[in-house]
Design a protein around this motif. Structure first.
Motif, PDB file in Angstrom:
ATOM      1  N   VAL A 175       0.860  -1.101  -0.136  1.00 29.06           N
ATOM      2  CA  VAL A 175      -0.056  -0.236   0.103  1.00 29.06           C
ATOM      3  C   VAL A 175       0.927   1.233  -0.249  1.00 29.06           C
ATOM      4  CG1 VAL A 175      -1.407   1.547   1.382  1.00 29.06           C
ATOM      5  CG2 VAL A 175      -2.064  -0.939   1.091  1.00 29.06           C
ATOM      6  N   SER A 207     -10.308   5.492  -0.563  1.00 34.75           N
ATOM      7  CA  SER A 207      -9.319   4.573  -0.833  1.00 34.75           C
ATOM      8  C   SER A 207     -10.063   3.260  -1.531  1.00 34.75           C
ATOM      9  CB  SER A 207      -8.747   4.105   0.154  1.00 34.75           C
ATOM     10  OG  SER A 207      -7.497   2.962  -0.085  1.00 34.75           O
ATOM     11  N   ASP A 209      -9.049   0.260  -1.896  1.00 39.19           N
ATOM     12  CA  ASP A 209      -8.756  -0.987  -1.140  1.00 39.19           C
ATOM     13  C   ASP A 209      -8.105  -0.658   0.058  1.00 39.19           C
ATOM     14  OD1 ASP A 209      -6.519   0.277  -2.233  1.00 39.19           O
ATOM     15  OD2 ASP A 209      -5.443  -1.318  -3.031  1.00 39.19           O
ATOM     16  N   THR A 225      -4.519   8.329   3.886  1.00 41.67           N
ATOM     17  CA  THR A 225      -5.119   7.322   3.190  1.00 41.67           C
ATOM     18  C   THR A 225      -4.064   6.671   2.652  1.00 41.67           C
ATOM     19  OG1 THR A 225      -6.860   6.484   1.534  1.00 41.67           O
ATOM     20  CG2 THR A 225      -5.548   8.588   0.917  1.00 41.67           C
ATOM     21  N   SER A 227      -3.351   3.249  -0.820  1.00 46.54           N
ATOM     22  CA  SER A 227      -3.946   2.411  -1.666  1.00 46.54           C
ATOM     23  C   SER A 227      -2.858   1.549  -2.694  1.00 46.54           C
ATOM     24  CB  SER A 227      -4.801   3.058  -2.800  1.00 46.54           C
ATOM     25  OG  SER A 227      -5.365   2.341  -3.777  1.00 46.54           O
ATOM     26  N   HIS A 229      -3.472   0.619  -5.669  1.00 42.06           N
ATOM     27  CA  HIS A 229      -4.013   1.117  -6.979  1.00 42.06           C
ATOM     28  C   HIS A 229      -2.988   1.759  -7.811  1.00 42.06           C
ATOM     29  CE1 HIS A 229      -8.114  -0.741  -7.223  1.00 42.06           C
ATOM     30  NE2 HIS A 229      -7.467  -1.311  -6.283  1.00 42.06           N
ATOM     31  N   PHE A 232      -4.135   5.961  -8.283  1.00 42.07           N
ATOM     32  CA  PHE A 232      -5.009   6.601  -7.687  1.00 42.07           C
ATOM     33  C   PHE A 232      -4.301   7.801  -6.817  1.00 42.07           C
ATOM     34  CE2 PHE A 232      -7.146   7.041  -3.377  1.00 42.07           C
ATOM     35  CZ  PHE A 232      -8.249   7.310  -3.747  1.00 42.07           C
ATOM     36  N   TYR A 344     -12.927  -4.635   2.084  1.00 44.03           N
ATOM     37  CA  TYR A 344     -12.379  -3.439   1.464  1.00 44.03           C
ATOM     38  C   TYR A 344     -12.837  -3.663  -0.249  1.00 44.03           C
ATOM     39  CZ  TYR A 344     -10.021  -2.819   5.751  1.00 44.03           C
ATOM     40  OH  TYR A 344      -9.615  -2.536   7.082  1.00 44.03           O
TER      41      TYR A 344
END
Length: 400
Positions: A175, A207, A209, A225, A227, A229, A232, A344
């Motif tokens: 992450v 987020s 995920d 936060t 993520s 991805h 993002f 999530y």
């Protein structure tokens, strides 16, 4: 040529894992070099459970806030409050906390040096030589060299020690976390803000995920936060989170970002004289992203494994670090990873997850597990009730 300095242990990285390992080994009477880049602050919510405070003898002055509840916020803005009955979660500022840990290592007898790790070479007899560039050294100057009987790689999620010197370690999923440190607002400036409560947002726009957080630290507050991805925008998500919480006008003091691993690596040692600890070993809890307790625990088991190796000369002792850590915490990591992958994954499931968090049995068992770092087995009827409630939510038999 001048004789190289020789250390029983060179610890690469002075975060909670490396500093803890250096302290423990110095207290065993070992000669320890703690090598750390100066000035880096990892993005981190800063939560420390009571067990960490007890196990690692953390003084009260490092605890900048006492959290007595959490508020969980769903995609539809439903709020669920989770009070901590008769206890608290401590909050620390990583710049102050990490530096105190490094100073404790020095007080225990470790040698502290600021510099950047570059490589490990081998002498003709196989002894490791650690190359590093001291802070402030000219770019074209030769690196410093020290000899090491053992090395602990605690140099973070993108560990150079792990990538170059621990074969078959594997790669953990990451992450990427980002947070902004703001000046804590007054009640008049932010009526919904509570300095004794952590707010956790489960919302796909914040987020896809992971989750967004607002963690008070006394005079300051962490808003962040994360993520997995790519693409993002974490900065945009934090901006949205600040607006949702009424904190968009609060003064921003600094911001940080860094990758956070979410699965222990398959291997932590090179079978010879190197062992990993902390983020370098991948010991950040899935679902929660909690890392300080697991980093310090990882540093301690790495130190124990190195001490055994230095006494016995048996390199298989280095495997004990991962073995002992996973025996104590592997099941928790497995459960949390499954939970993150399911709950999530979309906002419909996040909504149901927040609904489950409103259950008192869930709250009590969750806090007990978090505060004491163990899966709770002493309340079988509560576990049975939670099991059937989960089935009802998963099948849609109860409304979200």
């Amino acid at each position: 040529m001048a004789e190289l300095e020789t250390f029983d242990v060179v610890v690469v990285g002075g975060g909670p894992a490396g500093a803890t390992a250096a302290t423990d080994l110095a207290r065993h009477g070992r000669s320890v070099l703690l090598l750390d880049k100066a000035g880096r602050i990892k993005p981190c919510g800063g939560a420390v459970p009571p067990r960490l405070i007890r196990d690692f003898e953390i003084p009260d002055h490092l605890i900048c806030a006492h959290i007595t509840s959490a508020r969980i916020i769903s995609p539809t803005d439903r709020h669920v409050d989770m009070p901590i009955d008769g206890g608290f979660v401590g909050m620390v500022n990583r710049d102050v906390f990490d530096e105190w840990l490094r100073e404790r290592a020095r007080d225990a007898g470790a040698v502290r040096r600021s510099g950047s790790f570059e490589d490990i070479q081998r002498e003709s007899d196989g002894t490791a030589v650690v190359l590093y560039r001291p802070k402030g050294a000219a770019p074209d100057s030769p690196p410093e060299r020290v000899r090491a009987r053992t090395i602990i790689g605690a140099d973070g999620a993108n560990s150079t020690v792990a990538r170059h010197h621990v074969p078959d370690a594997g790669r953990a999923p990451f992450v990427f976390a980002y947070h902004e440190i703001i000046r804590t607002p007054t009640k008049a400036e932010a009526p919904n803000f509570d300095g004794t409560r952590c707010d956790v947002y489960y919302r796909g726009t914040l987020s896809p995920d992971f989750y967004g957080w607002i963690f008070p630290h006394g005079d300051t507050t962490s808003i962040g936060t994360g993520s997995m991805h790519k693409g993002f925008s974490l900065r945009e998500a934090v901006g949205e989170l600040r607006r949702a919480a009424g904190l968009e006008h609060a003064e921003t003091l600094r911001h940080e970002g860094a990758p956070i691993p979410l699965r222990p690596l398959k291997r932590w040692d090179n079978g010879r004289d190197i062992v990993l600890a902390g983020d370098a070993a991948g010991v950040v809890a899935p679902a929660s992203g909690e890392g300080i307790f697991y980093a310090m625990t990882g540093g301690r088991v790495a130190a124990e494994a190195v001490q055994t190796f230095l006494v016995t000369g048996d390199a298989t002792s280095l495997k004990l670090a991962r073995k002992h850590f996973m025996a104590d915490h592997g099941r928790v990591f497995w459960v949390l990873e499954k939970m993150q992958n399911y709950w999530y994954s979309n906002d419909k499931r996040r909504e149901r997850f927040v609904s489950i968090c409103g259950d008192r049995d869930v709250q009590q068992i969750t806090w007990d597990a978090y505060m004491n770092k163990r899966l709770v087995r002493s309340r079988p009827f509560a576990h049975a009730r939670i099991f059937f409630k989960n089935i009802a939510h998963l099948t849609g038999l109860v409304p979200a």
